[in-house]
Design an enzyme around this catalytic site. Structure first.
Site, PDB file in Angstrom:
ATOM      1  N   THR A  11      61.338 -48.009 -26.743  1.00 13.43           N
ATOM      2  CA  THR A  11      62.385 -47.442 -27.622  1.00 13.43           C
ATOM      3  C   THR A  11      62.117 -45.974 -27.959  1.00 13.43           C
ATOM      4  OG1 THR A  11      61.154 -48.228 -29.548  1.00 13.43           O
ATOM      5  CG2 THR A  11      62.895 -49.675 -28.693  1.00 13.43           C
ATOM      6  N   ALA A  13      61.226 -41.790 -27.115  1.00 15.42           N
ATOM      7  CA  ALA A  13      61.881 -40.795 -26.244  1.00 15.42           C
ATOM      8  C   ALA A  13      61.362 -40.922 -24.813  1.00 15.42           C
ATOM      9  CB  ALA A  13      61.623 -39.386 -26.787  1.00 15.42           C
ATOM     10  N   CYS A 132      51.735 -33.086 -21.519  1.00 17.33           N
ATOM     11  CA  CYS A 132      52.925 -32.416 -20.973  1.00 17.33           C
ATOM     12  C   CYS A 132      52.679 -30.935 -20.684  1.00 17.33           C
ATOM     13  CB  CYS A 132      54.098 -32.567 -21.920  1.00 17.33           C
ATOM     14  SG  CYS A 132      53.692 -32.240 -23.628  1.00 17.33           S
ATOM     15  N   LYS A 231      43.257 -29.692 -24.986  1.00 18.54           N
ATOM     16  CA  LYS A 231      43.695 -30.585 -23.902  1.00 18.54           C
ATOM     17  C   LYS A 231      43.955 -29.753 -22.644  1.00 18.54           C
ATOM     18  CE  LYS A 231      45.926 -34.126 -26.780  1.00 18.54           C
ATOM     19  NZ  LYS A 231      47.222 -34.651 -27.301  1.00 18.54           N
ATOM     20  N   HIS A 260      59.459 -27.366 -22.552  1.00 18.42           N
ATOM     21  CA  HIS A 260      58.412 -26.403 -22.908  1.00 18.42           C
ATOM     22  C   HIS A 260      58.524 -25.148 -22.043  1.00 18.42           C
ATOM     23  CE1 HIS A 260      56.598 -29.344 -25.385  1.00 18.42           C
ATOM     24  NE2 HIS A 260      55.576 -29.747 -24.642  1.00 18.42           N
TER      25      HIS A 260
END
Ligand code: 2RA
Length: 352
Positions: A11, A13, A132, A231, A260
């Site tokens: 559920t 994104a 990401c 990261k 992004h």
């Protein structure tokens, strides 16, 4: 036979984008389970003209599941990832829980597919999806890092002359989607409130987001970097399998919905000129070059939103470095798609 699938965090994104990407790419499956927290269990979701009831995630959920796509946060991955592997599932985990585990491949299919060679359907295993901002950055930087070597070889220079990236400096401009659907809703709500002269509602972020920007909301570490920046540093070294490459990053949250943008400066071991770089990027998988100086037309978040490819532009020699040892580029990529769901599904495709 086609694999049985499970989507954990369906559920959210990214969970919803998993379904879109699976369908867009006609991913083969003999069955699919939609899993979420108790709170979301019972909801009905239509997927490929079939109605499914969202099931509550439990340790028994993974019986008979061949591939489990996870995007429900690190604690859920830590608790249920190993359970799924025990059941014989291959887990593709979008959380940061296992990314730096030396036994877990951290994979961008266009960049380091060889890293997941040891994972096979039916045996159980765990593959981590990079963050990401790392995926979007390395989709553009790697062809230059790697192909620079090819360029040297094509020119017949000595093997020892191989080029590679010695240092990468990244500044990110990160979309609301990276903080979840609620952050996207907050940006929209605040924008309306500010335009109506009302006090902006701040629930997800501690400060006004609309018409503003701020240092990424990830916790700040003792070295002054935030977790998002570290990261990028650590995941790049793991994915490039190069513990010596120097990486530094500054991650900023900007009032953009789901893509992004990143400014990337590269320093090479041996020269790579901008025309060669542009040619390399034009032939790079999953990359599109938008670099029209006359029209001042370069990548934008809106243009890459809901698309698979990462867009690169502003390709130019870094004038602060020795002739052609440095290059500046500007990259945009959809955070929910290539930054998360598409990359994970591409990893799953490599298991087939
Ligand atoms: C962010 N990278 O954009 C995170 C989401 N995974 O905040």
């Amino acid at each position: 036979t086609a694999p049985s699938l499970a989507v954990v965090g369906v559920t959210g994104a990214v969970g919803q984008e998993f379904l879109s990407v699976l369908s867009d790419r006609s991913f083969p499956y003999r069955s699919i389970k939609l899993l979420a927290s108790k709170r979301s269990a019972g909801k009905r979701i239509t997927f490929e003209d079939q109605s499914y009831v969202v099931e509550e995630l439990t340790p028994e959920s993974f019986r008979g599941v061949d591939i489990a796509l996870f995007s429900a946060g690190g604690s859920i991955s830590k608790e249920f990832g190993p359970v799924a592997v025990e059941c014989g599932s291959v887990v593709v985990d979008n959380s940061s829980a296992f990314r730096m585990d030396e036994n877990v491949p951290l994979v961008i299919p266009e960049v380091n597919p060889e890293a997941m060679a040891g994972v096979k359907l039916g045996k159980g295993g765990l593959i981590a999806n990079p963050n990401c901002s790392t995926i979007i950055c390395l989709m553009a930087a790697t062809p230059l890092h790697r192909r620079a070597k090819m360029t040297k070889l094509l020119k017949g220079l000595a093997f020892s002359d191989l080029a590679k990236v010695l240092r990468m400096v990244v500044s990110t401009y990160q979309a609301a989607s990276g903080a979840g659907a609620a952050a996207m809703e907050e940006l929209e709500q605040q924008t309306r409130e500010v335009l109506e002269g009302k006090q902006p509602t701040c629930k997800i972020f501690s400060q006004q987001y609309a018409f503003n920007l701020f240092s990424h909301n990830a916790p700040v570490l003792s070295n002054g970097y935030n977790e998002e920046e570290m990261k990028l540093v650590k995941e790049t070294r793991k994915i490039w399998n190069d513990m010596n490459v120097k990486v530094t990053a500054t991650c900023i949250r900007v009032p953009v919905m789901r893509a992004h943008a990143e400014s990337i400066n590269l320093q090479f071991e041996t020269p790579l000129d901008e025309d060669m770089a542009r040619d390399i990027l034009r032939s790079a998988p999953g990359v599109v070059v938008i670099d029209d100086r006359n029209a001042n037309r370069f990548p934008t978040p809106l243009e890459v939103s809901n698309k698979d490819d990462v867009a690169v532009g502003r390709i130019r020699r870094d004038v602060s470095q020795e002739e052609n040892y440095g290059l500046d580029i500007f990259v945009c990529g959809d955070q929910i798609r290539k930054g998360a769901a598409l990359n994970a599904v591409q990893i799953a495709e490599m298991l087939l």
